[in-house]
Write a protein that holds these residues in place. Structure first.
Motif, PDB file in Angstrom:
ATOM      1  N   PHE A 157       0.819  -1.214   0.000  1.00  0.00           N
ATOM      2  CA  PHE A 157       0.000   0.000   0.000  1.00  0.00           C
ATOM      3  C   PHE A 157       0.854   1.266   0.000  1.00  0.00           C
ATOM      4  O   PHE A 157       0.436   2.306   0.499  1.00  0.00           O
ATOM      5  CB  PHE A 157      -0.931   0.000   1.218  1.00  0.00           C
ATOM      6  N   THR A 158       2.047   1.174  -0.567  1.00  0.00           N
ATOM      7  CA  THR A 158       2.930   2.343  -0.631  1.00  0.00           C
ATOM      8  C   THR A 158       3.368   2.598  -2.065  1.00  0.00           C
ATOM      9  O   THR A 158       3.276   1.725  -2.924  1.00  0.00           O
ATOM     10  CB  THR A 158       4.195   2.145   0.230  1.00  0.00           C
ATOM     11  N   SER A 159       3.901   3.783  -2.290  1.00  0.00           N
ATOM     12  CA  SER A 159       4.412   4.128  -3.619  1.00  0.00           C
ATOM     13  C   SER A 159       5.633   3.298  -3.983  1.00  0.00           C
ATOM     14  O   SER A 159       5.985   3.180  -5.156  1.00  0.00           O
ATOM     15  CB  SER A 159       4.762   5.621  -3.679  1.00  0.00           C
ATOM     16  N   GLU A 160       6.308   2.708  -2.967  1.00  0.00           N
ATOM     17  CA  GLU A 160       7.477   1.878  -3.251  1.00  0.00           C
ATOM     18  C   GLU A 160       7.122   0.655  -4.090  1.00  0.00           C
ATOM     19  O   GLU A 160       7.950   0.127  -4.818  1.00  0.00           O
ATOM     20  CB  GLU A 160       8.143   1.440  -1.946  1.00  0.00           C
ATOM     21  N   SER A 161       5.879   0.192  -3.961  1.00  0.00           N
ATOM     22  CA  SER A 161       5.421  -0.944  -4.770  1.00  0.00           C
ATOM     23  C   SER A 161       4.445  -0.477  -5.839  1.00  0.00           C
ATOM     24  O   SER A 161       3.774  -1.297  -6.462  1.00  0.00           O
ATOM     25  CB  SER A 161       4.728  -1.973  -3.875  1.00  0.00           C
ATOM     26  N   GLN A 162       4.360   0.850  -6.018  1.00  0.00           N
ATOM     27  CA  GLN A 162       3.394   1.449  -6.929  1.00  0.00           C
ATOM     28  C   GLN A 162       1.970   1.041  -6.530  1.00  0.00           C
ATOM     29  O   GLN A 162       1.114   0.812  -7.366  1.00  0.00           O
ATOM     30  CB  GLN A 162       3.699   1.071  -8.377  1.00  0.00           C
ATOM     31  N   TRP A 163       1.770   0.964  -5.215  1.00  0.00           N
ATOM     32  CA  TRP A 163       0.458   0.647  -4.631  1.00  0.00           C
ATOM     33  C   TRP A 163      -0.135  -0.606  -5.274  1.00  0.00           C
ATOM     34  O   TRP A 163      -1.294  -0.643  -5.686  1.00  0.00           O
ATOM     35  CB  TRP A 163      -0.506   1.824  -4.777  1.00  0.00           C
ATOM     36  N   ARG A 164       0.649  -1.665  -5.326  1.00  0.00           N
ATOM     37  CA  ARG A 164       0.232  -2.862  -6.058  1.00  0.00           C
ATOM     38  C   ARG A 164      -1.049  -3.480  -5.493  1.00  0.00           C
ATOM     39  O   ARG A 164      -1.786  -4.146  -6.221  1.00  0.00           O
ATOM     40  CB  ARG A 164       1.341  -3.907  -6.068  1.00  0.00           C
ATOM     41  N   ALA A 165      -1.322  -3.274  -4.208  1.00  0.00           N
ATOM     42  CA  ALA A 165      -2.525  -3.864  -3.621  1.00  0.00           C
ATOM     43  C   ALA A 165      -3.799  -3.355  -4.283  1.00  0.00           C
ATOM     44  O   ALA A 165      -4.813  -4.047  -4.306  1.00  0.00           O
ATOM     45  CB  ALA A 165      -2.578  -3.587  -2.120  1.00  0.00           C
ATOM     46  N   HIS A 166      -3.742  -2.144  -4.837  1.00  0.00           N
ATOM     47  CA  HIS A 166      -4.943  -1.567  -5.440  1.00  0.00           C
ATOM     48  C   HIS A 166      -5.276  -2.183  -6.799  1.00  0.00           C
ATOM     49  O   HIS A 166      -6.300  -1.853  -7.397  1.00  0.00           O
ATOM     50  CB  HIS A 166      -4.787  -0.057  -5.554  1.00  0.00           C
ATOM     51  N   ASP A 167      -4.434  -3.085  -7.265  1.00  0.00           N
ATOM     52  CA  ASP A 167      -4.740  -3.806  -8.500  1.00  0.00           C
ATOM     53  C   ASP A 167      -5.568  -5.060  -8.224  1.00  0.00           C
ATOM     54  O   ASP A 167      -6.000  -5.734  -9.156  1.00  0.00           O
ATOM     55  CB  ASP A 167      -3.442  -4.222  -9.217  1.00  0.00           C
ATOM     56  N   TYR A 168      -5.786  -5.349  -6.929  1.00  0.00           N
ATOM     57  CA  TYR A 168      -6.487  -6.565  -6.563  1.00  0.00           C
ATOM     58  C   TYR A 168      -7.973  -6.286  -6.309  1.00  0.00           C
ATOM     59  O   TYR A 168      -8.414  -5.131  -6.256  1.00  0.00           O
ATOM     60  CB  TYR A 168      -5.858  -7.180  -5.300  1.00  0.00           C
ATOM     61  N   SER A 169      -8.737  -7.342  -6.123  1.00  0.00           N
ATOM     62  CA  SER A 169     -10.162  -7.211  -5.809  1.00  0.00           C
ATOM     63  C   SER A 169     -10.339  -6.703  -4.386  1.00  0.00           C
ATOM     64  O   SER A 169      -9.414  -6.755  -3.567  1.00  0.00           O
ATOM     65  CB  SER A 169     -10.857  -8.565  -5.951  1.00  0.00           C
ATOM     66  N   ASP A 170     -11.541  -6.211  -4.072  1.00  0.00           N
ATOM     67  CA  ASP A 170     -11.819  -5.720  -2.722  1.00  0.00           C
ATOM     68  C   ASP A 170     -11.558  -6.803  -1.687  1.00  0.00           C
ATOM     69  O   ASP A 170     -11.016  -6.529  -0.601  1.00  0.00           O
ATOM     70  CB  ASP A 170     -13.268  -5.242  -2.615  1.00  0.00           C
TER      71      ASP A 170
END
Length: 232
Positions: A157-170
């Motif tokens: 959930f950080t910019s270091e991973s380019q917020w990768r969690a937001h690519d997933y389902s709820d």
């Protein structure tokens, strides 16, 4: 600042939150500058990393990270002492709960209600935690597989991973979010047992892209400033 160990009241948390949100004037040019810690939830993550890590971080090192490029102009010494006291008490409270009752640890996450459904927002907390980690990145074993695994739900959930969690389902996002607090407990326990050992040097990881500033338009498209919308 004689009492630095009592838990902050709700009013004191709100006071500290409002100070952090409003400490940079809306007309200030913040382009390509570090705004420091945005609010109480980011401060909570920041302090959690500091008290959980491999080395002691003194206020002389972590306080400049709170201010970023915008150290406040204090009206008086008493004002500075009052704010610093609130910060120290909150940090000490986090340290105490992780030492004495780690299973009771609860991060200060944000919530947002959309169409009658409440969503947990963890991004700023996780950004704060990562800011705390980078204060002693060389000692955090950031290339160690075990440490990478424990930090993974936070970094998602950080910019270091380019917020990768937001690519997933709820549903997947909720699963990752629920892993944050238990992993924080594991990280704290890991370093509690390891602090006496020398850690190998590791590579510093830097932010890939700028985050939204407190006075920038909120990325949700509401037209409001970030600090008056999704940040608060």
């Amino acid at each position: 600042m004689s009492d630095l160990f009592s838990i902050l009241s709700e009013d004191e948390i709100e006071r500290l939150d409002r100070f952090l949100l409003d400490r940079i004037d809306e007309g200030t040019d913040t382009d390509r500058k570090d705004e420091g810690v945005l609010d109480i939830t980011e401060l909570d993550g920041f302090f959690t990393a500091i008290v959980s890590g491999p080395v002691v971080i003194p206020p002389s090192k972590w306080l400049p990270a709170v201010w970023g490029d915008f150290e406040p102009v204090w009206e008086s010494t008493n004002e500075f002492k009052a704010i610093l006291s609130l910060m120290m008490r909150h940090m000490n409270s986090i340290a105490a709960i992780l030492m004495e009752q780690p299973e009771e640890f609860e991060p200060i996450f944000l919530e947002k209600k959309v169409d009658e459904k409440t969503y947990t927002i963890v991004d700023e907390w996780c950004e704060g935690y990562w800011r705390g980690v980078t204060l002693a990145a060389d000692e955090w074993h950031l290339n160690d597989k075990e440490m990478v695994a424990m930090l993974s739900p936070i970094l998602a959930f950080t910019s270091e991973s380019q917020w990768r969690a937001h690519d997933y389902s709820d549903h997947e996002v909720e699963i990752i979010q629920k892993a944050i607090a238990p992993n924080v407990q594991k990280i704290h326990a890991f370093w509690l047992a390891q602090r006496s050992q020398d850690a190998p040097l590791t590579k510093m990881v830097y932010r890939r892209e700028p985050r939204v500033g407190r006075n920038d338009p909120c990325p949700c498209g509401s037209g409001k400033k970030y600090k008056k919308c999704c940040l608060h």
